[in-house]
Structure formats: structure tokens, C-alpha cells
Design an enzyme around this catalytic site. Structure first.
Site, PDB file in Angstrom:
ATOM      1  N   LYS A  53       0.834  -1.200   0.000  1.00  0.00           N
ATOM      2  CA  LYS A  53       0.000   0.000   0.000  1.00  0.00           C
ATOM      3  C   LYS A  53       0.875   1.259   0.000  1.00  0.00           C
ATOM      4  CE  LYS A  53      -3.839  -2.416   2.105  1.00  0.00           C
ATOM      5  NZ  LYS A  53      -4.524  -2.872   3.316  1.00  0.00           N
ATOM      6  N   GLN A  97      -4.543  -1.414   9.619  1.00  0.00           N
ATOM      7  CA  GLN A  97      -4.516  -2.748   9.023  1.00  0.00           C
ATOM      8  C   GLN A  97      -5.139  -3.771   9.976  1.00  0.00           C
ATOM      9  OE1 GLN A  97      -3.392  -3.471   5.812  1.00  0.00           O
ATOM     10  NE2 GLN A  97      -4.292  -5.474   6.222  1.00  0.00           N
ATOM     11  N   ASP A 120     -10.793   3.226   3.753  1.00  0.00           N
ATOM     12  CA  ASP A 120     -11.076   1.795   3.643  1.00  0.00           C
ATOM     13  C   ASP A 120     -12.586   1.548   3.528  1.00  0.00           C
ATOM     14  OD1 ASP A 120      -9.224  -0.197   3.403  1.00  0.00           O
ATOM     15  OD2 ASP A 120      -8.809  -0.403   5.544  1.00  0.00           O
TER      16      ASP A 120
END
Ligand code: NAP
Length: 288
Positions: A53, A97, A120
Site C-alpha cells: 500500500k 490494518q 477503507d
């Protein structure tokens, strides 16, 4: 019939080039889009994901910060970091995460992220926005699937889409996105008694289960479009999806491979969401 591939790597390349171009335009206006990625603990798969990422951000010219913390970090300390990032003007997207260590309540941490920076799309406000058709960030994996359908010019209106899987991060938002585009949507899960009876009716099938060979050729209507979200390992420990690719490609009209299908699209849509967040921040600043 041999299906045409929907190449997630090629589409990602194209979309990331557009992100890079738009990022350069924003930078010229004095704003660099920024993504903060927070990793707690040393889960090996998570380490690979966060590295990818951050690299994708750098390649597209975005600013990125990787914050790594020991697995012993307390929930209170993590919440304090999220609060600091919420107030950091150089950061437009915050990604924590998952999974988090067991002593940390992951949902509580996600809810602590400002919805304006929830790139997200996991915050309950983002889920509500998707459900009601309001502006908000869409979860990256199903958003990537929608881009794949768009890339082949697929019109969902009047089509029957079957989503296999009902998780909050893939299955449910996928179903809502398909519904928003006027498909008739069926959601299947582990309690669906006859999966094949459902999938055989489908013009579009999205498999998001996490089990190999959930979808085989006999379960697919000729000409259907098949998107494979699953990430599994085969007997040779190679990455594979939920779909029996070799069999299903002989029946479907379009199919996504694993690897090289939905996977790269997820990070791409994270970049798209972060850029959009920065664009919104700039526009708010200009109109303040
Ligand atoms: P998840 O939370 O475990 O959800 C799996 C879903 O599949 C559940 O809704 C479950 O039903 C359903 N299911 C299980 N067995 C089934 C069966 N035999 N028939 C029909 N449905 C069944 O998983 P997830 O997070 O959604 O992820 C799904 C897969 O996508 C995983 O392989 C994951 O690694 C992959 N993934 C890939 C990406 C990417 O970037 N490519 C991103 C995210 C996830 P119940 O609800 O009834 O338990």
C-alpha cells in the site's frame, strides 16, 4: 466458449496513472494527498499488505506514512494515534490494518477514524452512506469489482447478480453497489441450501468466500460474468481464488484471474479514495 479475462493488473495500471496525474494537479495547487497506514503487531501477511500500500502511494506521488507498533500496544494508545491522525492536515486517509491483536477492539478503532478520512470504507458511517446512496467512501475490494464491470462496459440494469459471501467488507457492500446500479441481487452465504440453484440464474457472479472451488463450471450459466474475490492457496501453495478457473472460463463470458484480478484493484481503489478525500479537503478549504 472461452471467457475473456478482466485483467486487474492492466486496469490498475491505467487507474493508477490517472491517480498520479490528478495527484500532480493537486500538488500544483499546494496540496499533497496523504495516506497513513497503521500496523500493530507482526502478522506476516499484514506486513506485505502495508508495504504494498505504501509503495503504491509512493509510485503515484501520494504522501504516505507507515506507523508500525509492537503487538503489545494498548487500545488506548492506538485510539490516541488515530485521534492525532484525524487532526493531521497532511493526512487525508487513515487505514488501520486488520486484523488487530486480540486485546484491541477492532471495530472500536475503526469507529474512531474520522468518516472523512475512512478511505477503507469500513466505518459505520461509510456503510450507512453506501446503503442510503449518500456520498462516502466505498470499501476498496467491492469498489474495485465495480470498476472491473465498468471496464468491460457492462450494464447491470435488468441483470441478476449473485454475491456469494456476506461479510461487511466484501459481500454486503458488493451487493449494495450492484443494487445501486439496478441489478437484481441475491446474497448467498453458508446457510444457503442450494447454492448452485442460485448461481445458475446469475448473469454476474461475485465469489467472496475464502474457499477453493466454491464455484465450478456446472454452477455457471453460459455467458455469465464471474468475479473472483477469494484468496486461497492450492495444493502447491500457489495463490488461487474461490472459482475453479480452468472449468469456469469455458462457460463464462468474462472472468477475473487469481492472481492478477481483483487483488491489485483493492490497493488501486485505496489510492482513488485517498485522492478523492484530498480533493474534498481542498474544495472545503476553498469554500470556507
Ligand atoms: P469472510 O468474512 O470469512 O466471509 C466469507 C463469507 O463466505 C461468509 O459470509 C460466509 O457465510 C460465506 N461462506 C462460507 N462458506 C460458504 C459456502 N460454502 N457457500 C456459500 N457461502 C459461504 O471473508 P471476507 O473477508 O469476505 O473474504 C472473502 C474472501 O475474499 C477471502 O478469501 C479473502 O481472503 C478474500 N479477500 C480478497 C481481497 C482482495 O483484495 N482480493 C480483499 C478482501 C478479501 P456466513 O456469513 O454464513 O458465515
Amino acid at each position: 466458449m472461452t471467457a475473456q479475462l478482466i485483467d486487474g493488473n492492466a486496469l490498475s495500471k491505467q487507474l493508477r496513472a490517472q491517480v498520479a496525474t490528478d495527484t500532480a494537479k493537486l500538488k500544483a495547487q499546494g496540496l499533497t494527498p496523504g495516506l497513513a497506514v497503521v500496523l500493530v503487531g507482526d502478522n506476516p501477511a499484514s506486513q506485505v499488505y502495508v508495504r504494498n500500500k505504501v509503495k503504491a502511494c509512493e509510485d503515484a506521488g501520494l504522501h504516505s506514512v507507515l506507523e508500525k507498533y509492537d503487538a503489545t500496544m494498548t487500545e488506548a494508545d492506538l485510539l490516541a494515534r488515530v485521534a492525532a491522525l484525524n487532526n493531521d492536515e497532511s493526512i487525508h486517509g487513515i487505514l488501520v490494518q486488520l486484523p488487530l491483536p486480540a486485546h484491541i477492539d477492532g471495530q472500536k478503532v475503526i469507529e474512531a477514524i474520522s468518516p472523512a478520512k475512512d478511505v477503507d470504507g469500513f466505518h459505520i458511517a461509510s456503510a450507512g452512506a453506501l446503503m442510503t446512496g449518500m456520498p462516502g467512501f466505498w470499501p476498496c475490494t467491492p469498489y474495485g469489482c465495480m470498476k472491473m464491470l465498468e471496464s468491460i462496459g457492462y450494464n447491470l440494469k435488468g441483470k441478476h447478480a449473485v454475491v456469494i459471501g456476506r461479510s461487511n467488507i466484501v459481500g454486503k457492500p458488493m451487493a449494495l453497489m450492484l443494487l445501486q446500479q439496478n441489478a437484481t441481487v441475491t446474497i448467498c452465504h453458508s446457510g444457503t441450501p442450494d447454492l448452485k440453484a442460485m448461481t445458475l440464474q446469475a448473469d454476474v457472479i461475485v465469489a467472496a468466500v475464502g474457499k477453493r472451488n466454491v464455484l465450478t463450471a456446472d454452477m455457471v450459466k453460459p455467458g455469465a460474468v464471474v468475479l473472483d474475490v477469494g484468496m486461497n492457496r492450492n495444493d502447491e501453495s500457489k495463490l488461487c481464488g474461490d472459482v475453479d478457473f480452468e472449468g469456469v472460463k469455458e462457460v463464462a463470458s468474462y472472468i477475473t484471474p487469481v492472481p492478477g484480478g481483483v487483488g491489485p484493484m483493492t490497493i488501486t481503489m485505496l489510492l482513488v479514495n485517498t485522492l478523492e478525500s484530498a480533493q474534498r479537503a481542498l474544495s472545503e478549504k476553498q469554500h470556507a
